[in-house]
Scaffold this motif. Structure first.
Motif, PDB file in Angstrom:
ATOM      1  N   GLY A   1     -85.812  47.395   0.179  1.00  0.00           N
ATOM      2  CA  GLY A   1     -85.092  47.437   1.447  1.00  0.00           C
ATOM      3  C   GLY A   1     -85.652  48.460   2.386  1.00  0.00           C
ATOM      4  O   GLY A   1     -86.799  48.861   2.286  1.00  0.00           O
ATOM      5  N   ASP A   2     -84.786  48.922   3.296  1.00  0.00           N
ATOM      6  CA  ASP A   2     -85.264  49.739   4.403  1.00  0.00           C
ATOM      7  C   ASP A   2     -85.506  51.198   4.056  1.00  0.00           C
ATOM      8  O   ASP A   2     -86.115  51.904   4.829  1.00  0.00           O
ATOM      9  CB  ASP A   2     -84.307  49.649   5.593  1.00  0.00           C
ATOM     10  CG  ASP A   2     -82.938  50.258   5.314  1.00  0.00           C
ATOM     11  OD1 ASP A   2     -82.033  49.959   6.087  1.00  0.00           O
ATOM     12  OD2 ASP A   2     -82.763  51.023   4.356  1.00  0.00           O
ATOM     13  N   GLY A   3     -85.013  51.671   2.899  1.00  0.00           N
ATOM     14  CA  GLY A   3     -85.289  53.034   2.479  1.00  0.00           C
ATOM     15  C   GLY A   3     -84.545  54.098   3.256  1.00  0.00           C
ATOM     16  O   GLY A   3     -84.623  55.259   2.931  1.00  0.00           O
TER      17      GLY A   3
ATOM     18  N   ARG B   1     -98.900  51.951  -7.442  1.00  0.00           N
ATOM     19  CA  ARG B   1     -98.239  50.730  -7.915  1.00  0.00           C
ATOM     20  C   ARG B   1     -98.003  49.746  -6.774  1.00  0.00           C
ATOM     21  O   ARG B   1     -97.408  48.707  -6.967  1.00  0.00           O
ATOM     22  CB  ARG B   1     -96.900  51.083  -8.579  1.00  0.00           C
ATOM     23  CG  ARG B   1     -97.056  51.723  -9.936  1.00  0.00           C
ATOM     24  CD  ARG B   1     -95.749  51.734 -10.681  1.00  0.00           C
ATOM     25  NE  ARG B   1     -94.662  52.333  -9.943  1.00  0.00           N
ATOM     26  CZ  ARG B   1     -94.268  53.600 -10.057  1.00  0.00           C
ATOM     27  NH1 ARG B   1     -94.898  54.406 -10.851  1.00  0.00           N
ATOM     28  NH2 ARG B   1     -93.260  54.045  -9.351  1.00  0.00           N
ATOM     29  N   ASP B   2     -98.446  50.094  -5.575  1.00  0.00           N
ATOM     30  CA  ASP B   2     -98.289  49.217  -4.405  1.00  0.00           C
ATOM     31  C   ASP B   2     -96.833  48.901  -4.099  1.00  0.00           C
ATOM     32  O   ASP B   2     -96.504  47.795  -3.704  1.00  0.00           O
ATOM     33  CB  ASP B   2     -99.056  47.903  -4.585  1.00  0.00           C
ATOM     34  CG  ASP B   2    -100.539  48.083  -4.350  1.00  0.00           C
ATOM     35  OD1 ASP B   2    -100.890  49.021  -3.612  1.00  0.00           O
ATOM     36  OD2 ASP B   2    -101.314  47.299  -4.897  1.00  0.00           O
ATOM     37  N   GLU B   3     -95.945  49.884  -4.278  1.00  0.00           N
ATOM     38  CA  GLU B   3     -94.563  49.639  -3.890  1.00  0.00           C
ATOM     39  C   GLU B   3     -94.519  49.546  -2.378  1.00  0.00           C
ATOM     40  O   GLU B   3     -95.129  50.336  -1.678  1.00  0.00           O
ATOM     41  CB  GLU B   3     -93.651  50.752  -4.393  1.00  0.00           C
ATOM     42  CG  GLU B   3     -93.437  50.667  -5.884  1.00  0.00           C
ATOM     43  CD  GLU B   3     -92.310  51.557  -6.364  1.00  0.00           C
ATOM     44  OE1 GLU B   3     -91.728  52.300  -5.557  1.00  0.00           O
ATOM     45  OE2 GLU B   3     -92.027  51.496  -7.556  1.00  0.00           O
ATOM     46  N   PRO B   4     -93.787  48.579  -1.866  1.00  0.00           N
ATOM     47  CA  PRO B   4     -93.740  48.394  -0.426  1.00  0.00           C
ATOM     48  C   PRO B   4     -93.083  49.568   0.286  1.00  0.00           C
ATOM     49  O   PRO B   4     -92.268  50.274  -0.293  1.00  0.00           O
ATOM     50  CB  PRO B   4     -92.897  47.125  -0.247  1.00  0.00           C
ATOM     51  CG  PRO B   4     -92.483  46.686  -1.571  1.00  0.00           C
ATOM     52  CD  PRO B   4     -93.002  47.611  -2.597  1.00  0.00           C
ATOM     53  N   ARG B   5     -93.446  49.745   1.548  1.00  0.00           N
ATOM     54  CA  ARG B   5     -92.816  50.784   2.362  1.00  0.00           C
ATOM     55  C   ARG B   5     -91.328  50.502   2.429  1.00  0.00           C
ATOM     56  O   ARG B   5     -90.893  49.367   2.476  1.00  0.00           O
ATOM     57  CB  ARG B   5     -93.406  50.780   3.762  1.00  0.00           C
ATOM     58  CG  ARG B   5     -94.836  51.235   3.779  1.00  0.00           C
ATOM     59  CD  ARG B   5     -95.319  51.275   5.172  1.00  0.00           C
ATOM     60  NE  ARG B   5     -94.924  52.585   5.711  1.00  0.00           N
ATOM     61  CZ  ARG B   5     -95.177  52.965   6.941  1.00  0.00           C
ATOM     62  NH1 ARG B   5     -95.764  52.168   7.779  1.00  0.00           N
ATOM     63  NH2 ARG B   5     -94.821  54.150   7.355  1.00  0.00           N
ATOM     64  N   GLY B   6     -90.548  51.566   2.440  1.00  0.00           N
ATOM     65  CA  GLY B   6     -89.110  51.403   2.562  1.00  0.00           C
ATOM     66  C   GLY B   6     -88.384  51.325   1.229  1.00  0.00           C
ATOM     67  O   GLY B   6     -87.173  51.252   1.198  1.00  0.00           O
ATOM     68  N   THR B   7     -89.124  51.328   0.127  1.00  0.00           N
ATOM     69  CA  THR B   7     -88.476  51.304  -1.174  1.00  0.00           C
ATOM     70  C   THR B   7     -87.678  52.594  -1.350  1.00  0.00           C
ATOM     71  O   THR B   7     -88.195  53.674  -1.128  1.00  0.00           O
ATOM     72  CB  THR B   7     -89.519  51.201  -2.303  1.00  0.00           C
ATOM     73  OG1 THR B   7     -90.256  50.006  -2.139  1.00  0.00           O
ATOM     74  CG2 THR B   7     -88.847  51.205  -3.665  1.00  0.00           C
ATOM     75  N   GLN B   8     -86.404  52.474  -1.712  1.00  0.00           N
ATOM     76  CA  GLN B   8     -85.591  53.650  -1.993  1.00  0.00           C
ATOM     77  C   GLN B   8     -85.772  54.051  -3.449  1.00  0.00           C
ATOM     78  O   GLN B   8     -85.614  53.225  -4.336  1.00  0.00           O
ATOM     79  CB  GLN B   8     -84.105  53.356  -1.782  1.00  0.00           C
ATOM     80  CG  GLN B   8     -83.592  53.494  -0.399  1.00  0.00           C
ATOM     81  CD  GLN B   8     -82.082  53.256  -0.365  1.00  0.00           C
ATOM     82  OE1 GLN B   8     -81.548  52.448  -1.104  1.00  0.00           O
ATOM     83  NE2 GLN B   8     -81.415  53.970   0.510  1.00  0.00           N
ATOM     84  N   SER B   9     -86.094  55.297  -3.686  1.00  0.00           N
ATOM     85  CA  SER B   9     -86.107  55.860  -5.033  1.00  0.00           C
ATOM     86  C   SER B   9     -85.038  56.939  -5.051  1.00  0.00           C
ATOM     87  O   SER B   9     -85.151  57.946  -4.357  1.00  0.00           O
ATOM     88  CB  SER B   9     -87.465  56.470  -5.363  1.00  0.00           C
ATOM     89  OG  SER B   9     -88.437  55.462  -5.435  1.00  0.00           O
ATOM     90  N   ILE B  10     -84.002  56.696  -5.833  1.00  0.00           N
ATOM     91  CA  ILE B  10     -82.847  57.588  -5.866  1.00  0.00           C
ATOM     92  C   ILE B  10     -82.712  58.173  -7.262  1.00  0.00           C
ATOM     93  O   ILE B  10     -82.858  57.465  -8.254  1.00  0.00           O
ATOM     94  CB  ILE B  10     -81.561  56.813  -5.503  1.00  0.00           C
ATOM     95  CG1 ILE B  10     -81.701  56.174  -4.121  1.00  0.00           C
ATOM     96  CG2 ILE B  10     -80.336  57.719  -5.581  1.00  0.00           C
ATOM     97  CD1 ILE B  10     -80.666  55.119  -3.825  1.00  0.00           C
ATOM     98  N   SER B  11     -82.430  59.458  -7.334  1.00  0.00           N
ATOM     99  CA  SER B  11     -82.092  60.109  -8.596  1.00  0.00           C
ATOM    100  C   SER B  11     -80.653  60.584  -8.496  1.00  0.00           C
ATOM    101  O   SER B  11     -80.274  61.196  -7.497  1.00  0.00           O
ATOM    102  CB  SER B  11     -82.997  61.311  -8.861  1.00  0.00           C
ATOM    103  OG  SER B  11     -84.314  60.894  -9.086  1.00  0.00           O
TER     104      SER B  11
END
Length: 182
Positions: A52-54, A152-162
């Motif tokens: 999504g939009d990140g 890993r070529d994750e698309p822009r806007g990927t949310q990574s949450i901890s």
């Protein structure tokens, strides 16, 4: 012991897979030490990956998930547009097809910190005498993309949450239920 703490630390890190895993310290403890029952503080970190939009607002999502199913694959990043997520995160993170509202999660987390009755966040087989537990910290952290995400070529806007949860003790399944509720 037959070797020093430093030798143990280096040996363990040499043996571990060279991914985001490592031992940061090692200490000699008495024979009576029990990893579960002797710990004075516990910290759990749950990882969440969202397509999504990140952004933190959680507004409209940029993916078209197939039904409510989250699919995972090692293929090209363009498949994210159809609700697919990387196989790298399959067993390391909760993968969701749309962004989460970080500020709402943080507001909910703030209410849960402190000394409370956590009966609603207790597993069915919990044997704790009391459901009252002190939660020292419950942090929702929006991670910045790192080099591995780029590789890993994750698309822009990927949310990574901890979601980091800290306390002296927890009820059975309390932490996973807290994270799911956020």
């Amino acid at each position: 012991p037959p070797f020093s703490e430093e030798v143990l630390l280096r040996s363990l890190n040499h043996t571990l897979p060279k991914r985001r895993l490592g031992i940061v310290s090692a200490r000699c403890v008495p024979q009576t030490f029990h990893a579960q029952h002797s710990a004075r503080m516990r910290t759990y970190i749950y990882k969440i990956k969202c397509a999504g939009d990140g952004g933190g607002a959680g507004g409209s999502h940029a993916t078209a998930a197939v039904g409510s199913e989250v699919r995972r694959t090692d293929c090209c990043p363009g498949l994210w547009q159809h609700g697919w997520l990387s196989a790298h995160d399959e067993h390391r993170a909760l993968c969701l097809p749309e962004p989460l509202n970080i500020e709402a999660m943080r507001a909910a987390a703030a209410v849960l910190v402190g000394h409370h009755d956590f009966s609603a966040f207790r597993g069915a087989r919990c044997t704790a005498v009391s459901p009252v537990v002190t939660l020292d910290a419950l942090d929702v952290i929006l991670e910045q993309p790192d080099t591995l995400d780029t590789l890993r070529d994750e698309p822009r806007g990927t949310q990574s949450i901890s979601v980091r949860v800290r306390g002296q003790s927890f009820l059975r399944k309390q932490v996973r239920y807290l994270v799911a509720a956020l």
